[in-house]
Design an enzyme around this catalytic site. Structure first.
Site, short mmCIF file in Angstrom:
data_model
loop_
_atom_site.label_atom_id
_atom_site.label_comp_id
_atom_site.label_asym_id
_atom_site.label_seq_id
_atom_site.Cartn_x
_atom_site.Cartn_y
_atom_site.Cartn_z
N LYS A 95 0.81 -1.20 0.00
CA LYS A 95 0.00 0.00 0.00
C LYS A 95 0.85 1.27 0.00
CE LYS A 95 -4.38 -1.21 -0.17
NZ LYS A 95 -5.38 -1.03 0.88
N ARG B 100 -5.24 -9.76 2.53
CA ARG B 100 -5.15 -9.63 1.08
C ARG B 100 -3.71 -9.23 0.76
NH1 ARG B 100 -6.31 -5.53 -2.91
NH2 ARG B 100 -7.51 -6.33 -4.68
#
Length: 246
Positions: A191, A225
């Site tokens: 991220k 995830r």
């Protein structure tokens, strides 16, 4: 992955690889969350539904469809998807009924605005409280639509309408979010907040992603995830032994 698995054969080989590495669930999406070129509903259907069908035909694995459009979710469920992973917080008014009718699980994700809309300076009165209340309200909506509580998953939505520091604060607060009583999903791998905090390009965030996974697991996240499945499985197994020994 910057599109390296758009080729269908490469995509199927990637699915085969992650299953061999220990994945329990494969998440398929046709539109990125951030700003970019418009992707029509028809184009998203063309990308997603054949991919879901191909996975279910070839592999014994659960499938999640990453879409905020009820029409796309409906066709993906018909093709064999088990989970609707909706980063919009059920912005489409037909989404929950679609999932309920299909007997699917859903992911309720916190987002401040909506997918694909830039949110460079998000402000919160009480970050954790605001996110928790939002997720609980979405979970209650899902239950009211007929989806059992054990099929409702929460995701704090790191990077979605959060500064890097806010995303980090939510990661640190995983235990409080897990205490809301629903399965908690962590989507921290690769991220932007990891890159911003550590000065890392997306191709260099592997170790940071594993560290985030470890922190999330210790805090009660039970669905992750990720991009590095094999590495995350090792982290999971080590932490399972450590936590069991306490």
């Amino acid at each position: 992955d910057k599109g390296i698995h758009y080729d269908f054969d490469k995509f199927l080989r990637r699915v085969e690889t992650v299953i061999a590495e220990g994945a329990d669930l494969v998440d398929v999406g046709g539109v990125k969350a951030g700003p970019g070129e418009e992707v029509s509903e028809a184009a998203e259907l063309e990308r997603v539904v054949p991919a879901v069908s191909a996975i279910r035909e070839r592999f014994d694995i659960c499938v999640s469809v990453d879409t905020w459009r009820a029409a796309v979710a409906r066709e993906a469920f018909r093709a064999g998807a088990d989970v609707g992973n909706d980063i919009s917080g059920f912005g489409d008014p037909e989404y929950l009924a679609t999932a309920s009718n299909a007997g699917a699980s859903v992911v309720a994700t916190h987002i401040r605005l909506q997918p694909r809309v830039p949110d460079p300076e998000p402000e919160y009165t009480d970050l954790l409280g605001d996110v928790a209340n939002y997720l609980l309200e979405r979970a209650q909506r899902a239950e009211a639509a007929g989806i059992p509580r054990d099929r409702i998953i929460l995701d704090a939505g790191l990077d979605l309408g959060k500064t890097p520091d806010q995303s980090l604060e939510l990661l640190r607060s995983s235990a409080k979010l897990a205490a809301l009583g629903y399965p908690l999903l962590l989507s921290a791998s690769n991220k932007t907040f990891l890159g911003a905090l550590l000065g890392l390009d997306v191709t260099m965030r592997g170790d940071a992603s594993l560290a985030a996974a470890a922190l999330g697991i210790a805090g009660g996240c039970r669905i992750l995830r990720v991009h590095d499945v094999a590495g995350t499985v090792r982290v999971r197994d080590i932490l399972s032994e450590v936590l069991a020994a306490q």
